[in-house]
Design a protein around this motif. Structure first.
Motif, PDB file in Angstrom:
ATOM      1  N   ALA A  25       0.836  -1.209   0.000  1.00 12.95           N
ATOM      2  CA  ALA A  25       0.000   0.000   0.000  1.00 12.95           C
ATOM      3  C   ALA A  25       0.869   1.257   0.000  1.00 12.95           C
ATOM      4  N   ARG A  26       1.949   1.225   0.741  1.00 11.95           N
ATOM      5  CA  ARG A  26       2.868   2.375   0.760  1.00 11.95           C
ATOM      6  C   ARG A  26       3.560   2.533  -0.593  1.00 11.95           C
ATOM      7  N   GLU A  27       3.979   1.404  -1.166  1.00 16.08           N
ATOM      8  CA  GLU A  27       4.683   1.427  -2.449  1.00 16.08           C
ATOM      9  C   GLU A  27       3.769   1.891  -3.590  1.00 16.08           C
ATOM     10  N   ARG A  28       2.518   1.427  -3.593  1.00 15.88           N
ATOM     11  CA  ARG A  28       1.588   1.715  -4.692  1.00 15.88           C
ATOM     12  C   ARG A  28       0.601   2.838  -4.371  1.00 15.88           C
ATOM     13  N   ASP A  29       0.671   3.363  -3.157  1.00 21.56           N
ATOM     14  CA  ASP A  29      -0.148   4.488  -2.726  1.00 21.56           C
ATOM     15  C   ASP A  29      -1.658   4.234  -2.873  1.00 21.56           C
ATOM     16  N   PHE A  30      -2.133   3.224  -2.156  1.00 17.91           N
ATOM     17  CA  PHE A  30      -3.573   2.982  -2.088  1.00 17.91           C
ATOM     18  C   PHE A  30      -3.981   2.831  -0.623  1.00 17.91           C
TER      19      PHE A  30
END
Length: 83
Positions: A25-30
């Motif tokens: 989620a942090r890497e893909r910003d969701f």
């Protein structure tokens, strides 16, 4: 996209799944939320589904997976595929 991981206390698999999904989620910003089974939010999320195995992953309100996914499986799930 709304990703929620339903977990229960003392569940080591739940902790592992939380690490995988939180990093993704942090890497893909969701948006990613961890939901404890004993909360009203968990009851709303599961509805009439009688879950007995955790962790359980919900994407946009739909049960998509149970258990721990690796990064590749998680990516497939967020892209609407079955891992």
């Amino acid at each position: 996209m709304d990703v929620r991981l339903l977990v229960t206390k003392g569940c080591t698999s739940c902790q592992e799944a939380e690490r995988v999904w939180d990093a993704l989620a942090r890497e893909r910003d969701f948006p990613f939320t961890v939901v404890q089974t004993e909360t009203p939010e968990a009851a709303r999320l599961t509805g009439d589904t009688a879950l007995e195995t955790f962790p359980a992953l919900f994407i946009d309100g739909r049960l998509r997976a149970i258990g721990v996914q690796n990064k590749e499986q998680a990516l497939a799930l967020i892209h609407g595929q079955t891992p």
